[in-house]
Structure formats: C-alpha cells, structure tokens
Design an enzyme around this catalytic site. Structure first.
Site, PDB file in Angstrom:
ATOM      1  N   GLU A 172       9.943   1.709  10.449  1.00 40.46           N
ATOM      2  CA  GLU A 172      10.958   2.698  10.059  1.00 40.46           C
ATOM      3  C   GLU A 172      10.270   4.049  10.183  1.00 40.46           C
ATOM      4  OE1 GLU A 172      14.001   1.769   9.279  1.00 40.46           O
ATOM      5  OE2 GLU A 172      13.624  -0.370   9.117  1.00 40.46           O
TER       6      GLU A 172
ATOM      7  N   CYS B  74      13.638  11.498   6.411  1.00 41.07           N
ATOM      8  CA  CYS B  74      13.537  11.066   7.809  1.00 41.07           C
ATOM      9  C   CYS B  74      14.870  11.219   8.536  1.00 41.07           C
ATOM     10  CB  CYS B  74      13.079   9.618   7.852  1.00 41.07           C
ATOM     11  SG  CYS B  74      14.014   8.578   6.731  1.00 41.07           S
TER      12      CYS B  74
ATOM     13  N   GLU C 113       9.699  16.830  14.459  1.00 45.88           N
ATOM     14  CA  GLU C 113      10.133  16.618  13.076  1.00 45.88           C
ATOM     15  C   GLU C 113       9.374  17.632  12.206  1.00 45.88           C
ATOM     16  OE1 GLU C 113       8.875  12.947  11.156  1.00 45.88           O
ATOM     17  OE2 GLU C 113      10.934  12.613  10.516  1.00 45.88           O
TER      18      GLU C 113
ATOM     19  N   LYS D 163       0.866  -1.178   0.000  1.00 45.00           N
ATOM     20  CA  LYS D 163       0.000   0.000   0.000  1.00 45.00           C
ATOM     21  C   LYS D 163       0.903   1.228   0.000  1.00 45.00           C
ATOM     22  CE  LYS D 163      -1.588   2.908   2.920  1.00 45.00           C
ATOM     23  NZ  LYS D 163      -1.485   4.115   2.087  1.00 45.00           N
TER      24      LYS D 163
HETATM   25  N1  LIG Z   1      12.799   5.623   9.079  1.00 44.09           N
HETATM   26  C1  LIG Z   1      12.654   5.629   7.767  1.00 44.09           C
HETATM   27  O1  LIG Z   1      13.255   4.815   7.056  1.00 44.09           O
HETATM   28  C2  LIG Z   1      11.744   6.632   7.113  1.00 44.09           C
HETATM   29  C3  LIG Z   1      11.859   6.858   5.742  1.00 44.09           C
HETATM   30  C4  LIG Z   1      11.008   7.774   5.136  1.00 44.09           C
HETATM   31  C5  LIG Z   1      10.050   8.444   5.895  1.00 44.09           C
HETATM   32  N2  LIG Z   1       9.954   8.230   7.214  1.00 44.09           N
HETATM   33  C6  LIG Z   1       8.968   8.978   8.010  1.00 44.09           C
HETATM   34  O2  LIG Z   1       7.732   9.069   7.306  1.00 44.09           O
HETATM   35  C7  LIG Z   1       7.040  10.250   7.696  1.00 44.09           C
HETATM   36  C8  LIG Z   1       6.564  11.000   6.473  1.00 44.09           C
HETATM   37  O3  LIG Z   1       5.758  10.217   5.706  1.00 44.09           O
HETATM   38  P1  LIG Z   1       4.155  10.307   5.726  1.00 44.09           P
HETATM   39  O4  LIG Z   1       3.699  11.679   6.050  1.00 44.09           O
HETATM   40  O5  LIG Z   1       3.694   9.637   4.482  1.00 44.09           O
HETATM   41  O6  LIG Z   1       3.823   9.404   7.000  1.00 44.09           O
HETATM   42  P2  LIG Z   1       2.421   8.822   7.432  1.00 44.09           P
HETATM   43  O7  LIG Z   1       2.681   8.045   8.682  1.00 44.09           O
HETATM   44  O8  LIG Z   1       1.354   9.838   7.460  1.00 44.09           O
HETATM   45  O9  LIG Z   1       2.050   7.837   6.248  1.00 44.09           O
HETATM   46  C9  LIG Z   1       2.905   6.766   5.876  1.00 44.09           C
HETATM   47  C10 LIG Z   1       2.067   5.657   5.309  1.00 44.09           C
HETATM   48  O10 LIG Z   1       1.263   5.121   6.348  1.00 44.09           O
HETATM   49  C11 LIG Z   1      -0.081   5.110   5.953  1.00 44.09           C
HETATM   50  N3  LIG Z   1      -0.891   5.236   7.164  1.00 44.09           N
HETATM   51  C12 LIG Z   1      -1.313   6.357   7.773  1.00 44.09           C
HETATM   52  N4  LIG Z   1      -2.051   6.032   8.862  1.00 44.09           N
HETATM   53  C13 LIG Z   1      -2.053   4.677   8.931  1.00 44.09           C
HETATM   54  C14 LIG Z   1      -2.661   3.735   9.812  1.00 44.09           C
HETATM   55  N5  LIG Z   1      -3.401   4.129  10.848  1.00 44.09           N
HETATM   56  N6  LIG Z   1      -2.480   2.421   9.581  1.00 44.09           N
HETATM   57  C15 LIG Z   1      -1.730   2.006   8.536  1.00 44.09           C
HETATM   58  N7  LIG Z   1      -1.153   2.844   7.651  1.00 44.09           N
HETATM   59  C16 LIG Z   1      -1.314   4.167   7.857  1.00 44.09           C
HETATM   60  C17 LIG Z   1      -0.206   6.242   4.960  1.00 44.09           C
HETATM   61  O11 LIG Z   1      -1.335   6.077   4.140  1.00 44.09           O
HETATM   62  C18 LIG Z   1       1.101   6.099   4.215  1.00 44.09           C
HETATM   63  O12 LIG Z   1       1.034   5.089   3.243  1.00 44.09           O
HETATM   64  C19 LIG Z   1       8.043  11.049   8.485  1.00 44.09           C
HETATM   65  O13 LIG Z   1       7.761  10.940   9.866  1.00 44.09           O
HETATM   66  C20 LIG Z   1       9.376  10.390   8.152  1.00 44.09           C
HETATM   67  O14 LIG Z   1      10.371  10.569   9.120  1.00 44.09           O
HETATM   68  C21 LIG Z   1      10.771   7.327   7.850  1.00 44.09           C
END
Ligand SMILES: NC(=O)c1ccc[n+]([C@@H]2O[C@H](COP(=O)([O-])OP(=O)(O)OC[C@H]3O[C@@H](n4cnc5c(N)ncnc54)[C@H](O)[C@@H]3O)[C@@H](O)[C@H]2O)c1
Length: 475
Positions: free
Chosen positions: A245, A279, A379, A170
């Site tokens: 992650e 991130c 962040e 997804k």
């Molecule tokens: N540690 C790493 O490797 C890494 C890499 C890239 C991004 N990030 C983190 O990602 C974040 C930015 O991305 P974002 O805004 O897309 O994050 P987000 O958590 O809003 O969304 C990430 C994914 O999770 C899904 N999602 C949201 N709520 C969910 C739920 N309740 N259950 C299951 N899935 C759900 C979203 O639809 C999306 O596909 C930042 O916090 C960044 O630090 C971490």
C-alpha cells in the site's frame, strides 16, 4: 516522557537484546516525548519464532473463538480510546479534535468491521468436485507508516486476527506511541501469547530482517513506494506474498457542471486535512481553464480559514508536519513550484505567521501548474495544493491518469451519471464522487505504483488467506 523501550513478544513485554535508544520527537514542540528501542534481526528472530509456534494452535482456532477475541479487542479499545488519540497527537502533531474524531476512530472502525465480516465470511466454497478452503496464510510481517499510524496498524492486525494468522508488527519509528498502546490493548484483550508481537525498529534493521525472514509467510507493507520496492526485493528469494500500500498523487477533477464554490472548498480542505499527510490526498485539482481565476479565489479563501497551531487547542484545524525531514522536503518542493513558474495563490515558504517553533507549514496553493512540474508529479506529503487548468474533459482525464501512481481519484459534478462515467475512466483503486465516503467496509488500495493489495472490509481478508482445493468431495 514515555519510556516505551520494550517490545511485545510471546505475550510478554521484553527488553531488546541489544539496547539502542531512539528519541521520539513531538513535532509541535520539537522536544522529545518518548524513548523507544530500535531492534535488531535477533529480536525479529524471537518474535517470528513466537508467531510460528502460536500459529500451530491459533491457525486452527474456530470462527467463534476469533469472534470472541475481536469482541474483547473492541471492548478494550473503547476503554483506551482517548489515550490512543493523545498518543497520536503527541507523536505526529495531529490536532486533538482530528485525533479523537478521525485518527483514533480508525482503530475501532477496523476492529468492528473485521468482526462484522468474520461473523458470516465464507471460508469454504464448492467448485466442481472440489471443496475450496480459505486458510490463514501463516506468520505475517506487518510494516506501517507514521501518517495514519493507528489506521494502518488496525487495518492489518484486525483482518489477520480474524482469519487466524499470527503476526509481527513493526510500526513507524517516527510515530510509535499509539502502536505501543495498541499492543497493550492486544495484551489486555487476551490475544493468545505469540499471536500478536511488536518489535520497534527502523527500515534497514527490523524492516529488512522481517522482509527477508524465511519463516515469515507474507509481508503487508504500507509506506513509500521506495521502501515498498525494497520490501518486495528482500522478500523475493523466499517467494513470500507481499501486499503493498504505497504512495499517491491523486487527481480531483472539477467538472464544468460542478458547484464550483462547494467543490473547490471541499477539495482544498481535504488537501489540508491531516496537514496534507494522507496517501490518498487530492493533491492535483484539475479545474476548467475558464473558471481558474474564480477557483483560485475560493482556494485562497479556504487556505486562509485553516487554523494552524497548537494541536492541543481544540480550535486548531491543522497541526505541524511530522518531522524536520518532512518539513525540509516540503519547503524544497514549495521552492521548486515557485522556480518552475507556478503561481502562488496562498501560503508559501517558511513558518506560518506568529509561529516560531515546531514543524509548521503554511497552507499553500499553487495554480496555473502543468502536469510535468515537480509539484504535480511528486508526492509532497504536506499541505500543498496544485491547481492545474484543463480545456476539455478528455484532457482532464488524461492528466488525471498521467502519473505513476493510482491510489485515489475524485470527481466533482452536478450530474451523477456524468460523474460516474468519468470515475469509470480513472485508473485508481478508490474514486470518490462529490466527497462521498463509504466507511470501513469499502476496499482501499492502489493501481500502478500505488501498490497491489486491498485493505479494509471483506476485501481486506484476502491478502491474509491461502486457497486450498481438496478434490474428492463429489457424491
Ligand atoms: N497506500 C496506502 O494505504 C498508504 C497509507 C498511508 C501511507 N502511505 C504512504 O506512506 C508514505 C509515508 O509514510 P513513511 O514516510 O512512514 O514511509 P516510509 O516508506 O519511509 O516508511 C514506512 C515504514 O516502512 C519502514 N521502512 C523504511 N524502509 C524500509 C525498508 N528498506 N524495509 C522495510 N521497511 C522499511 C519504515 O520504518 C516505516 O515503518 C507515503 O508515501 C504515503 O503515501 C500509503
């Protein structure tokens, strides 16, 4: 306008069971550039059933078969490389040059690295009288964010394919275009039906359904700590493995013996790269107090050198942030930095000069911040650098570790032994000395609330493997 409303399930492009159109916005223009569908738990059921069925054969495939499959994925990816870059430019505003050189390269890099590791990965070892087998864990649910959209997909799909897992992806609903092309690549490469499936949707819908699904064996999640916790909570009743992650607020310690000009410029440019939406961004720059004025001057000069504008223009070095929601969040945090008394040395609120459309943010530098300010703790996920002065090295290390996160760390020094000794004291999963970069083989993942998984390279295989000990091999 791209019509990407179908899902990829069981080797076919299929319509959603219940139509639910969703507009994808190009953040540079604020116009919509594609339509996708938001799926439901019923679509997830179909995809998981296909993955479960496929696992009975793909889970028993041999190394050579999977090597050939990954070779085919690499070949098709190379053919579609530029299309991937253009999709990433459209879905998240990544400048074309950055999309070509960095974002799209990740897809190829992780496929090639998984192939290299697979060629001689030890799937068996002897322990006492037992033979210990590393077996594919089964059906995997993969959830990815928008900020490095293809990187996050590739660093999950490539190792999962390499070890014999089947999967349902997804992707982020905010930036799902490169995921669609990736799915076409999987199809064209000949990934067997049901091994790789893709269902678009939002977190509360498809994300929750995948996390809760009794027939999914593990979840690999990348995104915010908030959503990562929800995935783990939803997965807990079925005791599936959850690899997380998550977010970061990484410190960049400029030691007293560093080349200040080089270190500050490199740190600021890294912060502004990908419009601050990484991130592992070095978002807190820790500077010896006596050198703060000089460091401010270098950082301000560096911010002024950033070319903000149309991502399609090859001269552009910084595009917009991904969405209106992110723009508003970043503006709120810039306002908070000013209100809390940090010194603004570059950028600030509002659109960059000469720009009146798109979610563009001014490259911003705060200085004289303390580690309890919101701009030092939260962040921001935008091009906002927070400079914090320190008096002693012990204090710098303490500030670096004073965060709920532990994804990355950065150390700048003129003396490698000194830098390594400081690096050893940072509680984070990845520390870079003087801007070093180890490529796709080096493990990536967080301590503390930055997560619990490790991706990339051979370490990235581990999350997708179960361990089975068969005793009775002696003699
Ligand atoms: N540690 C790493 O490797 C890494 C890499 C890239 C991004 N990030 C983190 O990602 C974040 C930015 O991305 P974002 O805004 O897309 O994050 P987000 O958590 O809003 O969304 C990430 C994914 O999770 C899904 N999602 C949201 N709520 C969910 C739920 N309740 N259950 C299951 N899935 C759900 C979203 O639809 C999306 O596909 C930042 O916090 C960044 O630090 C971490």
């Amino acid at each position: 306008m791209r019509d990407y409303r179908q899902f990829y399930i069981n080797g076919q492009w299929v319509d959603p069971l219940t139509p639910n159109d969703f507009e994808v916005i190009n953040p540079a223009t604020e116009d919509f550039c594609a339509l996708i569908s938001l799926g439901t738990a019923d679509d997830v059921d179909l995809a998981v059933a296909a993955a479960r069925q496929a696992f009975s054969s793909y889970g028993r495939s041999n190394r050579q078969e999977r090597i050939e499959l990954l070779e085919s994925c690499v070949a098709i990816y190379k053919k579609r490389y530029e299309e991937v870059a253009v999709a990433i430019r459209e879905e998240m505003g990544s400048p074309q040059t950055f999309a070509m050189e960095e974002q799209a390269d990740c897809g190829l890099g992780h496929l090639e690295e998984a192939l290299r590791v697979l060629r001689d990965f030890e799937f068996e070892e002897e322990v006492g009288n037992a033979r210990v087998f590393k077996e594919p864990i089964g059906v995997c649910g993969l959830i990815t964010p928008w900020n490095w959209p293809l990187n996050q997909i590739a660093c999950k799909v490539a190792p999962a394919l390499a070890v014999g897992c089947t999967m349902v992806l997804k992707p982020s609903e905010i930036a799902p275009l490169s995921a669609h092309i990736w799915s076409e690549i999987m199809d064209e490469a000949g990934v067997p039906a049901g091994v790789y499936n893709m269902v678009n949707g939002d977190g509360p819908g498809v994300g929750t359904a995948l996390s809760q699904h009794p027939d999914v064996d593990m979840m690999s999640f990348t995104g915010s700590t908030r959503a990562g916790v929800l995935v783990a909570q939803n997965a807990a009743p079925t005791v599936k493995r959850v690899a997380q992650e998550l977010g970061g607020k990484s410190a960049n310690i400029i030691l007293d013996d560093a080349d200040l000009e080089q270190a500050v410029e490199r740190g600021a440019l890294h912060m502004f790269s990908n419009t601050g939406q990484s991130c592992n961004a070095p978002s807190r720059m820790l500077v010896p107090a006596a050198k703060l004025a000089k460091a401010e001057e270098i950082a301000a000069r560096t911010a002024a050198s950033v070319v903000v504008g149309d991502p399609a223009d090859e001269k552009t070095t910084m595009g917009p942030v991904v969405s209106k929601a992110q723009f508003d969040k970043i503006q709120g945090l810039i306002d908070a930095g000013i209100a809390e008394g940090a010194k603004l040395v570059a950028g600030g609120p509002g659109l960059p000069e000469g720009i009146d459309k798109g979610y563009f943010v001014r490259p911003t530098v705060f200085s004289g911040a303390t580690n309890d300010m919101r701009i030092a703790r939260e962040e921001i996920f935008g091009p906002v650098l927070t400079m914090i002065p320190y008096d002693t090295e012990e204090e710098a290390i303490a500030i670096a570790n004073d965060t709920v996160y532990g994804l990355a760390g950065y150390v700048q020094s003129g003396d490698m032994d000194h830098a390594r000794q400081v690096a050893s004291r940072i509680r984070a999963g990845n520390v870079k000395i003087n801007g070093a970069s180890g490529g796709y083989a080096v493990p990536f993942g967080g301590y503390k609330q930055s997560g619990n998984g490790r991706e990339w390279g051979a370490h990235g295989f581990t999350d997708f493997l179960e361990i089975k000990a068969v005793e009775g091999y002696e003699g």
